[in-house]
Design an enzyme around this catalytic site. Structure first.
Site, PDB file in Angstrom:
ATOM      1  N   GLN A  29       3.699   5.356   4.666  1.00  0.00           N
ATOM      2  CA  GLN A  29       4.909   5.043   5.408  1.00  0.00           C
ATOM      3  C   GLN A  29       4.587   4.050   6.524  1.00  0.00           C
ATOM      4  OE1 GLN A  29       7.412   8.590   5.973  1.00  0.00           O
ATOM      5  NE2 GLN A  29       6.146   9.690   4.521  1.00  0.00           N
ATOM      6  N   GLY A  87      -7.046   0.251   2.812  1.00  0.00           N
ATOM      7  CA  GLY A  87      -8.138   1.187   3.077  1.00  0.00           C
ATOM      8  C   GLY A  87      -7.836   2.181   4.168  1.00  0.00           C
ATOM      9  N   ARG A 142       0.841  -1.198   0.000  1.00  0.00           N
ATOM     10  CA  ARG A 142       0.000   0.000   0.000  1.00  0.00           C
ATOM     11  C   ARG A 142       0.874   1.244   0.000  1.00  0.00           C
ATOM     12  NH1 ARG A 142       1.243   2.393   4.401  1.00  0.00           N
ATOM     13  NH2 ARG A 142       1.531   1.291   6.365  1.00  0.00           N
ATOM     14  N   GLY A 143       0.298   2.384  -0.346  1.00  0.00           N
ATOM     15  CA  GLY A 143       1.020   3.638  -0.265  1.00  0.00           C
ATOM     16  C   GLY A 143       1.217   4.071   1.181  1.00  0.00           C
ATOM     17  N   CYS A 166       3.340   7.648   9.883  1.00  0.00           N
ATOM     18  CA  CYS A 166       3.223   8.279   8.568  1.00  0.00           C
ATOM     19  C   CYS A 166       4.332   9.303   8.327  1.00  0.00           C
ATOM     20  CB  CYS A 166       1.855   8.917   8.392  1.00  0.00           C
ATOM     21  SG  CYS A 166       0.504   7.727   8.545  1.00  0.00           S
ATOM     22  N   THR A 189       2.779   2.582   9.795  1.00  0.00           N
ATOM     23  CA  THR A 189       1.501   2.730  10.481  1.00  0.00           C
ATOM     24  C   THR A 189       1.396   1.652  11.544  1.00  0.00           C
ATOM     25  OG1 THR A 189       0.427   3.610   8.491  1.00  0.00           O
ATOM     26  CG2 THR A 189      -1.007   2.765  10.197  1.00  0.00           C
TER      27      THR A 189
END
Length: 219
Positions: free
Chosen positions: A77, A159, A74-75, A177, A79
């Protein structure tokens, strides 16, 4: 679980392992693309873990041995995910929804803002950073929801995550992030008495206000 010919609401499920979630999403994305499965929104929680998006910087993983760390396509940084955080994995067929990834992400933001507003929480987006933010009484801005999206052949997965009542100290093992100068909050930390079930009801009620039904067939 709610299902019809066009959309399935799956869960809510407790403590789903990250590898198991990825396995389900990979399979479901392929089936949606093939036209053999409905779009899906999966509500769940994970055990404590960190995920590394495609832009993650190694220096932002401050405590690499604290929780399992999972690289993900996923996009974004680093999490944190854990109990008390509502994860919503959204598997949409953008071929049926205008093939506009930007509009989809904007819709996710609007969806979270609309759901939070039902509890008197004003969530806001910021042009220079991802997530939904709340402004505290002292002017400080803290993140209450995070996003990370991947798309394969116009089908979305991964998501959003909304902090309901997670252990906020768990975020200290990363720079969430990549934003060291901003904090992380939760509905509980904001003094809002909301259960996970309350939030799920709000998400289901506001979803059709933001995302109309997909077209029957891809154009």
């Amino acid at each position: 679980m709610y299902i019809n010919a066009n959309m399935e609401w799956r869960g809510p499920d407790r403590e789903v392992s990250y590898p198991d979630a990825l396995t389900f999403m990979e399979r479901r994305v392929a089936d949606i693309h093939a036209g053999t499965a409905a779009e899906c929104i999966w509500l769940l929680e994970h055990p404590p873990l960190y995920t590394a998006g495609t832009s993650a910087r190694p220096a932002d993983l401050l405590e690499p041995d604290r929780f399992p760390v999972f690289p993900t396509g996923r996009g974004g940084q680093y999490t944190y995910h854990g109990p008390g955080q509502r994860i919503a994995y959204v598997m949409h067929d953008l071929r049926r929804r205008g093939r506009d990834l930007g509009a989809f992400v904007h819709g996710l933001e609007d969806w979270v803002i609309a759901a939070l507003s039902r509890f008197g929480v004003r969530g806001e987006r910021r042009a220079d950073r991802v997530g939904i933010w709340v402004v505290r009484a002292d002017g400080r801005e803290d993140k209450v929801a995070a996003f990370g999206v991947r798309v394969r052949r116009w089908v979305t997965f991964h998501g959003l995550a909304i902090n309901v009542h997670p252990n906020l100290s768990h975020f200290s093992g990363i720079v969430p992030c990549g934003l060291a100068r901003h904090g992380v909050t939760s509905l509980q930390d904001l003094g809002v008495a909301v259960t996970m079930a309350d939030l799920d009801d709000a998400l289901q009620a506001t979803y059709p206000l933001i995302f109309p039904a997909a077209a029957k067939d891809p154009p």
